[in-house]
Write a protein that holds these residues in place. Structure first.
Motif, PDB file in Angstrom:
ATOM      1  N   GLY A   1      -1.598  -8.163  -7.559  1.00 28.62           N
ATOM      2  CA  GLY A   1      -1.454  -8.709  -8.902  1.00 28.62           C
ATOM      3  C   GLY A   1      -0.442  -7.989  -9.759  1.00 28.62           C
ATOM      4  O   GLY A   1      -0.544  -7.997 -10.990  1.00 28.62           O
ATOM      5  N   SER A   2       0.549  -7.371  -9.130  1.00 30.24           N
ATOM      6  CA  SER A   2       1.607  -6.715  -9.905  1.00 30.24           C
ATOM      7  C   SER A   2       2.462  -7.768 -10.601  1.00 30.24           C
ATOM      8  O   SER A   2       2.547  -8.913 -10.160  1.00 30.24           O
ATOM      9  CB  SER A   2       2.496  -5.867  -8.990  1.00 30.24           C
ATOM     10  N   THR A   3       3.108  -7.368 -11.685  1.00 35.02           N
ATOM     11  CA  THR A   3       4.009  -8.268 -12.404  1.00 35.02           C
ATOM     12  C   THR A   3       5.399  -8.184 -11.780  1.00 35.02           C
ATOM     13  O   THR A   3       5.934  -7.099 -11.602  1.00 35.02           O
ATOM     14  CB  THR A   3       4.098  -7.876 -13.890  1.00 35.02           C
TER      15      THR A   3
ATOM     16  N   ARG B   1       0.828  -1.211   0.000  1.00 32.12           N
ATOM     17  CA  ARG B   1       0.000   0.000   0.000  1.00 32.12           C
ATOM     18  C   ARG B   1       0.859   1.257   0.000  1.00 32.12           C
ATOM     19  O   ARG B   1       0.608   2.201  -0.738  1.00 32.12           O
ATOM     20  CB  ARG B   1      -0.956   0.002   1.199  1.00 32.12           C
ATOM     21  N   ARG B   2       1.894   1.267   0.838  1.00 29.26           N
ATOM     22  CA  ARG B   2       2.763   2.458   0.881  1.00 29.26           C
ATOM     23  C   ARG B   2       3.491   2.656  -0.448  1.00 29.26           C
ATOM     24  O   ARG B   2       3.761   3.781  -0.851  1.00 29.26           O
ATOM     25  CB  ARG B   2       3.773   2.350   2.021  1.00 29.26           C
ATOM     26  N   ASN B   3       3.810   1.566  -1.103  1.00 28.05           N
ATOM     27  CA  ASN B   3       4.512   1.658  -2.387  1.00 28.05           C
ATOM     28  C   ASN B   3       3.555   1.821  -3.566  1.00 28.05           C
ATOM     29  O   ASN B   3       3.977   1.746  -4.722  1.00 28.05           O
ATOM     30  CB  ASN B   3       5.399   0.422  -2.594  1.00 28.05           C
ATOM     31  N   GLU B   4       2.276   2.012  -3.255  1.00 24.96           N
ATOM     32  CA  GLU B   4       1.254   2.336  -4.263  1.00 24.96           C
ATOM     33  C   GLU B   4       1.050   1.236  -5.302  1.00 24.96           C
ATOM     34  O   GLU B   4       0.697   1.498  -6.453  1.00 24.96           O
ATOM     35  CB  GLU B   4       1.592   3.666  -4.959  1.00 24.96           C
ATOM     36  N   LEU B   5       1.258  -0.019  -4.886  1.00 23.52           N
ATOM     37  CA  LEU B   5       1.029  -1.110  -5.828  1.00 23.52           C
ATOM     38  C   LEU B   5      -0.458  -1.299  -6.127  1.00 23.52           C
ATOM     39  O   LEU B   5      -0.824  -2.004  -7.066  1.00 23.52           O
ATOM     40  CB  LEU B   5       1.633  -2.417  -5.297  1.00 23.52           C
ATOM     41  N   ASP B   6      -1.318  -0.651  -5.322  1.00 23.11           N
ATOM     42  CA  ASP B   6      -2.757  -0.726  -5.559  1.00 23.11           C
ATOM     43  C   ASP B   6      -3.247   0.345  -6.528  1.00 23.11           C
ATOM     44  O   ASP B   6      -4.431   0.387  -6.867  1.00 23.11           O
ATOM     45  CB  ASP B   6      -3.516  -0.589  -4.230  1.00 23.11           C
ATOM     46  N   SER B   7      -2.337   1.221  -6.989  1.00 22.39           N
ATOM     47  CA  SER B   7      -2.765   2.374  -7.789  1.00 22.39           C
ATOM     48  C   SER B   7      -2.912   2.062  -9.279  1.00 22.39           C
ATOM     49  O   SER B   7      -3.658   2.721  -9.982  1.00 22.39           O
ATOM     50  CB  SER B   7      -1.784   3.541  -7.604  1.00 22.39           C
ATOM     51  N   LYS B   8      -2.153   1.060  -9.769  1.00 22.60           N
ATOM     52  CA  LYS B   8      -2.250   0.679 -11.178  1.00 22.60           C
ATOM     53  C   LYS B   8      -1.555  -0.662 -11.377  1.00 22.60           C
ATOM     54  O   LYS B   8      -1.009  -1.233 -10.419  1.00 22.60           O
ATOM     55  CB  LYS B   8      -1.629   1.756 -12.069  1.00 22.60           C
ATOM     56  N   ASP B   9      -1.565  -1.169 -12.594  1.00 23.71           N
ATOM     57  CA  ASP B   9      -0.905  -2.448 -12.876  1.00 23.71           C
ATOM     58  C   ASP B   9       0.604  -2.225 -12.994  1.00 23.71           C
ATOM     59  O   ASP B   9       1.119  -1.956 -14.085  1.00 23.71           O
ATOM     60  CB  ASP B   9      -1.451  -3.068 -14.163  1.00 23.71           C
ATOM     61  N   HIS B  10       1.283  -2.335 -11.878  1.00 18.48           N
ATOM     62  CA  HIS B  10       2.725  -2.083 -11.866  1.00 18.48           C
ATOM     63  C   HIS B  10       3.504  -3.301 -12.358  1.00 18.48           C
ATOM     64  O   HIS B  10       3.063  -4.450 -12.239  1.00 18.48           O
ATOM     65  CB  HIS B  10       3.190  -1.721 -10.447  1.00 18.48           C
ATOM     66  N   ARG B  11       4.679  -3.008 -12.890  1.00 15.50           N
ATOM     67  CA  ARG B  11       5.644  -4.035 -13.278  1.00 15.50           C
ATOM     68  C   ARG B  11       6.914  -3.754 -12.467  1.00 15.50           C
ATOM     69  O   ARG B  11       7.559  -2.719 -12.640  1.00 15.50           O
ATOM     70  CB  ARG B  11       5.911  -3.982 -14.782  1.00 15.50           C
ATOM     71  N   VAL B  12       7.240  -4.689 -11.580  1.00 14.58           N
ATOM     72  CA  VAL B  12       8.276  -4.455 -10.575  1.00 14.58           C
ATOM     73  C   VAL B  12       9.554  -5.212 -10.927  1.00 14.58           C
ATOM     74  O   VAL B  12       9.539  -6.440 -11.054  1.00 14.58           O
ATOM     75  CB  VAL B  12       7.787  -4.883  -9.171  1.00 14.58           C
ATOM     76  N   CYS B  13      10.645  -4.487 -11.066  1.00 19.60           N
ATOM     77  CA  CYS B  13      11.953  -5.106 -11.298  1.00 19.60           C
ATOM     78  C   CYS B  13      12.519  -5.558  -9.955  1.00 19.60           C
ATOM     79  O   CYS B  13      12.804  -4.734  -9.087  1.00 19.60           O
ATOM     80  CB  CYS B  13      12.906  -4.113 -11.972  1.00 19.60           C
TER      81      CYS B  13
ATOM     82  N   THR C   1       7.857  -0.259 -13.973  1.00 17.94           N
ATOM     83  CA  THR C   1       7.441   1.014 -13.375  1.00 17.94           C
ATOM     84  C   THR C   1       7.982   1.187 -11.963  1.00 17.94           C
ATOM     85  O   THR C   1       7.977   2.289 -11.422  1.00 17.94           O
ATOM     86  CB  THR C   1       5.902   1.098 -13.328  1.00 17.94           C
ATOM     87  N   VAL C   2       8.435   0.086 -11.348  1.00 22.29           N
ATOM     88  CA  VAL C   2       8.979   0.106  -9.985  1.00 22.29           C
ATOM     89  C   VAL C   2      10.252  -0.724  -9.977  1.00 22.29           C
ATOM     90  O   VAL C   2      10.345  -1.738 -10.676  1.00 22.29           O
ATOM     91  CB  VAL C   2       7.964  -0.484  -8.965  1.00 22.29           C
ATOM     92  N   VAL C   3      11.237  -0.290  -9.199  1.00 26.47           N
ATOM     93  CA  VAL C   3      12.457  -1.076  -9.048  1.00 26.47           C
ATOM     94  C   VAL C   3      12.878  -1.087  -7.580  1.00 26.47           C
ATOM     95  O   VAL C   3      12.828  -0.064  -6.907  1.00 26.47           O
ATOM     96  CB  VAL C   3      13.605  -0.532  -9.942  1.00 26.47           C
ATOM     97  N   TYR C   4      13.220  -2.279  -7.070  1.00 28.62           N
ATOM     98  CA  TYR C   4      13.749  -2.426  -5.709  1.00 28.62           C
ATOM     99  C   TYR C   4      15.244  -2.708  -5.813  1.00 28.62           C
ATOM    100  O   TYR C   4      15.685  -3.388  -6.744  1.00 28.62           O
ATOM    101  CB  TYR C   4      13.112  -3.614  -4.983  1.00 28.62           C
ATOM    102  N   GLY C   5      16.021  -2.240  -4.840  1.00 33.07           N
ATOM    103  CA  GLY C   5      17.442  -2.565  -4.864  1.00 33.07           C
ATOM    104  C   GLY C   5      18.181  -2.097  -3.636  1.00 33.07           C
ATOM    105  O   GLY C   5      17.709  -1.225  -2.891  1.00 33.07           O
TER     106      GLY C   5
END
Length: 468
Positions: free
Chosen positions: A176-178, A142-154, A201-205
């Motif tokens: 249901g993010s990718t 929720r804080r990372n806004e994964l509920d806001s749209k269909d995100h694709r997360v690296c 659209t999102v990247v973690y690292g």
């Protein structure tokens, strides 16, 4: 069953330690990675494997281990099940029995065990609960806004680590993010290619991963697909690195967080709507349903804005270190407060700043120096990629500061040496905080999760001085 995340980079002694520490009964592994064939690695540790019946292994060095499963396509390995075999084994009755157990699983019972990073020696094994993992992932999503749209997360952080498991896997499943996995092991160029190809659209690292991605981006002049969000975690991050990533990689928002394996990942995280300045100055706001306090050496709460040790209590606090009651009691109080060992400043609005690890604080002639403060200044030097400072012995002052620095040789300008360092630090750091020693290095000793092993830097320094 309790799952155990095992680092695939472990060598035989490390693997033997991990399997025996936990008492692993079944091991599921890939066939190979890069140049390593894992069956050959396991045979070195367990010579009885090739002559055993699958599921009935008897090992002298790892007596708890009975079953080995290998994800292989074209060949079979003696003494093991293939993944395909495993999926064919259960009967309908066994499947119904497993399904009937689900309602009896307690959310507060152990779900998985993760080995801590081992930056200070042998890793400990944190037992985490179902509720801690799932709830942390839901709140982080929720804080990372994964509920806001269909995100694709690296996701290129290791999946045997809390960051990759909770943020990478569980959080993306929430909405249901990718999840995009660029490669089997992290490589900056692979991540940049995956971000462009899959339109992430999102990247973690970790900070180190972003350092490497920035270096690759500069080297190849990569025009990257625009991203909404980057989350930096797993190690302290300098404000300059955040700005460099935002500007050079074209990321709308950069955010930081703070957490530990022992707390099921994040306990502080920047929130939706937070400004970039919030990430530059803090590690975010305390997670919902968590408690935090900052205490002095006697355990007394200090005023807001005053440095002290951070203690955390909440749903994510580990159940304990597996098979190690003594070490559990060292960090976990009777009323479930977890002592992080981090020097921290907490503000009235719930946001906080890391000052540094208590054990890493340098005491120079009675003056306290926090390495992170020095590192943050050195990281703003244009040619510096990353800096890590340690305390080294000094006959007169007890300790002095030594900076280990990686530099970008492609940046034009004067040579990076001690004179350059001192000139840059003048008027930015008190004289006693300016490093007395400088080591420019190509590589730094790190765990596979990107954390620098500062105890190894000290070993290198002492070995070098002994030889001289």
């Amino acid at each position: 069953m309790i799952s155990v995340g095992v680092n695939p980079a472990y060598q035989v002694p490390e693997l033997e330690y991990a399997l025996n520490k936990v008492g692993v009964k079944a091991l599921v592994m890939a066939e190979s990675f890069r140049t390593r064939n894992y069956y050959n690695v396991l045979e070195e540790l367990i010579p009885e494997l090739s002559g055993s019946v699958p599921g009935k292994l008897k090992s002298s060095r790892v007596p708890s281990l009975k079953t080995v499963v290998i994800d292989c396509e074209e060949r079979s390995y003696p003494g093991t099940f293939s993944m395909h075999d495993l999926l064919e084994l259960p009967t309908e009755q066994q499947i119904r029995n497993i399904e009937s157990m689900q309602t009896r699983i307690c959310p507060d019972s152990g779900a998985c065990m993760l080995l801590t990073s081992g930056t200070t020696g042998q890793p400990k094994v944190a037992l985490l609960s179902h509720f801690g993992l799932v709830n942390n992932a839901t709140q982080a999503a929720r804080r990372n806004e994964l509920d806001s749209k269909d995100h694709r997360v690296c996701v290129h952080v290791p999946l045997f680590h809390a960051f990759g498991l909770v943020f990478g896997v569980f959080s993306t499943l929430n909405y249901g993010s990718t999840m995009v996995l660029p490669s089997a092991g992290f490589k900056g160029s692979d991540s940049l290619k995956a971000i462009n190809k899959e339109k992430c659209t999102v990247v973690y690292g970790t900070p180190t991963m972003f350092v490497d991605m920035l270096a690759e981006s500069r080297k190849d002049n990569v025009d990257l697909h625009p991203m909404d969000l980057a989350i930096f975690g797993a190690a302290s991050c300098s404000p300059q690195l955040l700005l460099n990533a935002q500007n050079q990689l074209g990321i709308r928002q950069v955010r930081t967080g703070y957490g530990m394996t022992e707390t099921s990942c994040a306990t502080f995280l920047c929130d939706r709507g937070d400004s970039t300045e919030s990430s530059l100055e803090t590690v975010g706001r305390i997670m919902d349903q968590c408690e935090a306090k900052v205490v002095d050496r006697e355990g007394n709460i200090v005023p807001f804005g005053t440095p002290g040790e951070l203690w955390i209590r909440g749903y994510g606090t580990m159940l304990g270190f597996w098979g190690d009651e003594r070490k559990t009691k060292e960090v976990l109080s009777n009323d479930r407060w977890f002592r992080t060992g981090d020097q921290f400043v907490l503000q009235p609005d719930g946001y906080g700043q890391i000052v540094g690890r208590l054990k890493e604080m340098i005491i120079r002639g009675g003056e306290n120096i926090y390495p992170k403060e020095v590192e943050d200044v050195l990281n703003t030097i244009p040619e510096v990629l990353e800096t890590h400072c340690i305390g080294v012995p000094d006959d007169r002052l007890g300790e002095e500061v030594c900076a280990y620095v990686r530099v970008d040789n492609s940046v034009e300008g004067q040579q990076f040496d001690m004179d350059r360092l001192k000139r840059f630090c003048k008027d930015k750091l008190a004289h006693y905080k300016i490093p007395k020693h400088l080591r420019v290095v190509e590589e730094l000793p790190k765990t596979t999760t990107g954390k620098v092993q500062k105890f190894r830097l000290l070993e290198l320094f002492l070995m070098e001085n002994k030889e001289n």
